[in-house]
Scaffold this active site. Structure first.
Site, short mmCIF file in Angstrom:
data_model
loop_
_atom_site.label_atom_id
_atom_site.label_comp_id
_atom_site.label_asym_id
_atom_site.label_seq_id
_atom_site.Cartn_x
_atom_site.Cartn_y
_atom_site.Cartn_z
N ASN A 1 24.95 24.27 -27.68
CA ASN A 1 26.35 23.92 -27.42
C ASN A 1 27.27 24.71 -28.34
OD1 ASN A 1 25.26 22.22 -29.47
ND2 ASN A 1 26.81 20.66 -29.14
N GLU B 1 31.15 24.60 -29.52
CA GLU B 1 32.38 23.81 -29.52
C GLU B 1 33.59 24.67 -29.86
OE1 GLU B 1 31.59 20.30 -31.87
OE2 GLU B 1 30.26 19.51 -30.29
N ASN B 2 34.76 24.06 -29.78
CA ASN B 2 36.00 24.79 -30.01
C ASN B 2 37.02 23.81 -30.59
OD1 ASN B 2 38.77 25.98 -29.13
ND2 ASN B 2 37.32 27.62 -28.74
N GLU C 1 23.25 23.28 -22.11
CA GLU C 1 22.63 23.54 -20.80
C GLU C 1 23.43 24.57 -20.00
OE1 GLU C 1 23.33 20.65 -22.17
OE2 GLU C 1 21.94 19.06 -21.59
N CYS D 1 26.77 19.25 -16.38
CA CYS D 1 25.57 20.09 -16.46
C CYS D 1 24.62 19.80 -15.30
CB CYS D 1 24.87 19.90 -17.80
SG CYS D 1 25.83 20.59 -19.17
N1 THU Z 1 26.33 18.22 -25.27
C1 THU Z 1 25.44 19.15 -24.79
O1 THU Z 1 25.43 20.31 -25.23
N2 THU Z 1 24.56 18.75 -23.86
C2 THU Z 1 24.44 17.47 -23.38
O2 THU Z 1 23.59 17.21 -22.55
C3 THU Z 1 25.34 16.42 -23.88
C4 THU Z 1 26.42 16.87 -24.79
C5 THU Z 1 27.25 18.65 -26.33
C6 THU Z 1 28.70 18.73 -25.95
C7 THU Z 1 29.37 18.55 -27.30
O3 THU Z 1 29.39 19.81 -27.97
C8 THU Z 1 28.42 17.63 -28.06
O4 THU Z 1 27.18 17.70 -27.38
C9 THU Z 1 28.89 16.18 -28.10
O5 THU Z 1 29.19 15.72 -26.83
#
Ligand code: THU
Length: 164
Positions: free
Chosen positions: A62, A64-65, A75, A117
């Site tokens: 993941n 983020e920003n 995913e 996703c």
């Molecule tokens: N997140 C994912 O990367 N995949 C998931 O299946 C659930 C959530 C990430 C998004 C965000 O960066 C962090 O987890 C918290 O929601």
């Protein structure tokens, strides 16, 4: 009027020790890659690793920003990378793990992909006409295997609905 029912089966394993070697290896790579996720806001690091039909393994995390909605899940980051690096190569298996740095202990329970996703996985399956098996687990403990990701999105919206 009639009623319809939706059911699906998935497998639950006590730990990664009970998996086939190839599945255990892929999960290990998803667990390891949680360390390079960029999650300074949620402190929830997600790692995903995909085994492709051509034998390649591609990983995603993941990202983020500071403008929160700009962030992307592991995913979908992974699906975008695969779609670019290996267009139209089926994904056999995707393993997903996470580390919740808001807790002091290792994650021990599986998480499953968010709705967005699931929609992206569904599109990939349709695009290459092959299902994606999902391996879901924390950094340790129970492992869930979903035989094909479309099972997680019943009554789904698909490209065919947009046709004239
Ligand atoms: N997140 C994912 O990367 N995949 C998931 O299946 C659930 C959530 C990430 C998004 C965000 O960066 C962090 O987890 C918290 O929601």
């Amino acid at each position: 009027m009639h009623k319809e029912e939706y059911r699906f089966s998935f497998e639950v394993y006590h730990s990664s020790n009970d998996l086939l070697p190839a599945d255990a290896n892929l999960l290990e790579q998803a667990r390891a890659v949680t360390n390079i996720a960029y999650a300074p806001y949620s402190h929830f690091s997600v790692g995903a690793a995909a085994l492709l039909a051509n034998g390649e393994i591609v990983k995603g995390t993941n990202q983020e920003n500071a403008s929160y909605p700009v962030g992307i899940c592991a995913e979908r980051a992974l699906l975008s990378a695969i779609g670019t690096l290996y267009p139209n190569i089926p994904i056999q298996t995707m393993a997903i793990s996470y580390h919740n740095f808001n807790q002091n202990t290792n994650s021990t329970h599986p998480i499953s992909p968010c709705g967005m996703c699931r929609q992206a996985l569904l599109e990939y399956e349709g695009r290459v006409q092959q299902p994606v098996k999902l391996i879901l687990s924390g950094l340790e403990g129970e492992v869930v295997i979903v035989p094909q990701s479309n099972l997680l999105l019943p009554l789904s919206f698909k490209g065919e609905h947009l046709k004239k």
